[in-house]
Design a protein around this motif. Sequence first.
Motif, PDB file in Angstrom:
ATOM      1  N   ARG A 115      27.977   2.992 -51.789  1.00 12.79           N
ATOM      2  CA  ARG A 115      26.768   2.192 -51.845  1.00 12.79           C
ATOM      3  C   ARG A 115      26.156   2.266 -53.248  1.00 12.79           C
ATOM      4  O   ARG A 115      25.792   1.274 -53.853  1.00 12.79           O
ATOM      5  CB  ARG A 115      25.779   2.716 -50.800  1.00 12.79           C
ATOM      6  CG  ARG A 115      24.830   1.686 -50.222  1.00 12.79           C
ATOM      7  CD  ARG A 115      23.833   2.332 -49.261  1.00 12.79           C
ATOM      8  NE  ARG A 115      23.240   3.576 -49.765  1.00 12.79           N
ATOM      9  CZ  ARG A 115      22.420   3.641 -50.810  1.00 12.79           C
ATOM     10  NH1 ARG A 115      22.075   2.568 -51.466  1.00 12.79           N
ATOM     11  NH2 ARG A 115      21.933   4.820 -51.197  1.00 12.79           N
ATOM     12  N   ARG A 116      26.121   3.489 -53.746  1.00 11.79           N
ATOM     13  CA  ARG A 116      25.539   3.715 -55.065  1.00 11.79           C
ATOM     14  C   ARG A 116      26.353   3.072 -56.189  1.00 11.79           C
ATOM     15  O   ARG A 116      25.813   2.741 -57.239  1.00 11.79           O
ATOM     16  CB  ARG A 116      25.499   5.214 -55.357  1.00 11.79           C
ATOM     17  CG  ARG A 116      24.407   5.969 -54.651  1.00 11.79           C
ATOM     18  CD  ARG A 116      24.601   7.422 -54.998  1.00 11.79           C
ATOM     19  NE  ARG A 116      23.535   8.279 -54.495  1.00 11.79           N
ATOM     20  CZ  ARG A 116      23.582   9.600 -54.578  1.00 11.79           C
ATOM     21  NH1 ARG A 116      24.630  10.191 -55.124  1.00 11.79           N
ATOM     22  NH2 ARG A 116      22.588  10.313 -54.132  1.00 11.79           N
ATOM     23  N   GLN A 128      27.666   0.366 -56.576  1.00  7.09           N
ATOM     24  CA  GLN A 128      27.312  -1.022 -56.883  1.00  7.09           C
ATOM     25  C   GLN A 128      28.502  -1.873 -57.288  1.00  7.09           C
ATOM     26  O   GLN A 128      28.428  -2.666 -58.219  1.00  7.09           O
ATOM     27  CB  GLN A 128      26.241  -1.076 -57.975  1.00  7.09           C
ATOM     28  CG  GLN A 128      25.010  -0.263 -57.638  1.00  7.09           C
ATOM     29  CD  GLN A 128      23.918  -0.436 -58.672  1.00  7.09           C
ATOM     30  OE1 GLN A 128      23.370  -1.519 -58.843  1.00  7.09           O
ATOM     31  NE2 GLN A 128      23.601   0.623 -59.371  1.00  7.09           N
ATOM     32  N   ASN A 144      25.548 -11.044 -52.558  1.00  7.66           N
ATOM     33  CA  ASN A 144      24.951 -10.105 -51.629  1.00  7.66           C
ATOM     34  C   ASN A 144      25.411 -10.273 -50.181  1.00  7.66           C
ATOM     35  O   ASN A 144      25.345  -9.328 -49.415  1.00  7.66           O
ATOM     36  CB  ASN A 144      23.435 -10.189 -51.724  1.00  7.66           C
ATOM     37  CG  ASN A 144      22.962  -9.759 -53.098  1.00  7.66           C
ATOM     38  OD1 ASN A 144      23.545  -8.858 -53.703  1.00  7.66           O
ATOM     39  ND2 ASN A 144      21.938 -10.408 -53.598  1.00  7.66           N
ATOM     40  N   MET A 194      18.988  -3.861 -58.359  1.00  5.61           N
ATOM     41  CA  MET A 194      20.206  -3.652 -59.184  1.00  5.61           C
ATOM     42  C   MET A 194      19.825  -2.976 -60.483  1.00  5.61           C
ATOM     43  O   MET A 194      19.543  -3.601 -61.497  1.00  5.61           O
ATOM     44  CB  MET A 194      20.863  -5.017 -59.469  1.00  5.61           C
ATOM     45  CG  MET A 194      22.176  -4.940 -60.248  1.00  5.61           C
ATOM     46  SD  MET A 194      23.515  -4.303 -59.230  1.00  5.61           S
ATOM     47  CE  MET A 194      24.913  -4.590 -60.353  1.00  5.61           C
TER      48      MET A 194
END
Lengths: 338, 338
Positions: A138-139, A141, A320, B1
């Motif tokens: 998740r981190r 990105q 997204n 972000m």
Amino acid sequence: MQRIATMKDVAQKAGVSVMTVSRAFKQHASVSEDTRKRILGIAEELGYVFDSNAATFRTQKTGFVAVIIPSLNNANFADTTAALSTALKPAGLQVLLGYSNYDVHEEEEIVEQFLRRRPEAIVLTGGRHTGRTRELLRRAQIPVIETWDLPEDPIGHVVGFSNATTMHDLVGHLVASGRKRLAFLGGDTNGDTRGADRRRGFVAAMKYHGLSPDRLISVGDPPISMREGADAMSRLLRDHADTEAVICVSDLSAFGALTECARKGVRVPEDIAIAGFGAYDISAVCFPTLTTIDPHPAEIGRSAGELIVSLLRGGRSGKNDPVRIEIAPQLSVGGSSA
Amino acid sequence: MQRIATMKDVAQKAGVSVMTVSRAFKQHASVSEDTRKRILGIAEELGYVFDSNAATFRTQKTGFVAVIIPSLNNANFADTTAALSTALKPAGLQVLLGYSNYDVHEEEEIVEQFLRRRPEAIVLTGGRHTGRTRELLRRAQIPVIETWDLPEDPIGHVVGFSNATTMHDLVGHLVASGRKRLAFLGGDTNGDTRGADRRRGFVAAMKYHGLSPDRLISVGDPPISMREGADAMSRLLRDHADTEAVICVSDLSAFGALTECARKGVRVPEDIAIAGFGAYDISAVCFPTLTTIDPHPAEIGRSAGELIVSLLRGGRSGKNDPVRIEIAPQLSVGGSSA
DNA sequence: AATTCTTATGTTATCGATAACAATCAATGT
DNA sequence: ACATTGATTGTTATCGATAACATAAGAATT
């Protein structure tokens, strides 16, 4: 033992700036055709090899796609990986391949190690992972794609199929042939998450048909070998001699089961029908051929690869919204259940 | 972000210099245990992930070992790769895996692409390569290891065995069982260099025994599938019905041949003996079990991995003497030639 | 107490490419 | 003839870590 040549060396020898050399190595950069040829010639002469790491460092684009499969030694995952690799190549993306030994904790370790290399996307096999793995991803990105499953709560994108659902078709086929006492071989451990899903699907399908799903044979942790399939079949024949059909967690164990029947003089499919999973080469070559499910491994890889390319290079707007691509597995009826 | 955290962010939050953070991430660096724990805690809190690419760039040590195998989908090469990977891991080395599709020109392309990533060593499968491949590797000034062969003129180091020589044992075994009319199936194309070596070995061994090596059946380019083995067997039975034994280029084609015999009602080993190569799982499970040669694929990988670690991290003095490690393949007699 | 040694930490330069911007020059349009 | 444009090339700063050297403070030695 001399120092490895850099762009600077090439630039000096060519009497141009380093930037011009850099441009000569790109595809669409503005350098006169003469200069480009001259520079590439000099580069070759000096034995210069472009340094991707330096470029990567400056641009912060590694061109890596991390791919984690349970095992290198599995034709299904190899097919997925090869197709994925092929789909990524035209976009200049390269697979960084790792394997987890069917263990979510090893998977976590590899994910952590791979993320340090800053891949631009990551492909996982299966939909079950540790909490920390999910958090790390998740981190990070970057696009995450889970394959070979249809998780209820995916991390990001999904390209796969429901392992449980595939069993409905297969059980239906066997029941339609008049067989009622069906067994399932495998999928009894935590390690084998996809096998366990198939087993759950088997149980559900049996109940749906009003049959008793009580013939469940253990085989232990994956990878499940042909040998283990044979051993499990031996136990099935001993403990449930009147079984009419057995679904094995994969074609490999199914083939092992088939050979065990040959050794024991049990006729397939007359005395017992056998089905596998995976559409491995052997299912189409062995005698009798195996009834199996083809999950289209290459299709999964190709599809995941195209998704990644469109996400990374296609300038998608809606980055997204997670994409969910369902690949439809196909029942392939062979001689083992005729 | 938000922007991905760097060491600088961690350093600021911890109130120390970037260098101290860098040290905290190393094993043997001198940082007080308190500071290290605090820094690692803050790093975790910030979701900082160490950037191997930056470190790689500064130190000019990538930690990559390039490995090129003919195909992902081959249990033998998968075993070698897995063992290699395992042997490299403790030294912090990571495999960068590519495949050549059994084509020396594709191999050249991958070598060129991989060298741009500055691997610290490179492992090739087989001893035959294009001139340019050899030149590129020579220039790269890194350890080169050729495997699965014993080339006469190696590029650098070698961990392998002679494919030709293995056939002596096998032919000897079949001849000792009283069989004289032997056939060889496969190894007839340029693509299959190891298969061709085996075929040459077969011819030499036949001549050695004063027998005629004229039963040579083609199967086409690798990868050679079970199906192709079956087809080739069908041709052999048609054209040379009195053949007493057939050696197949691999266990997969041997298994295909075996199934073809089952379909045709030809008894194995009574009517014809069959042997394969590779000691694939299937050789020990099929019925009858296959006589085969075990080239110890994992041993090759392990050995190559240890060699690399000793070359790169062991501070070897005589870096210049190429190492040549011979792995002894083992004849495994199965029911197919009893 | 002065000196040397250790341990922990900081400072500066650097790895090899490329983005962003600047500069040069010839061709073109008015 | 002059401004404008486009094609080609150059200049400068920079990506994130680490080697090498410098420094500070306390411990050990004499």
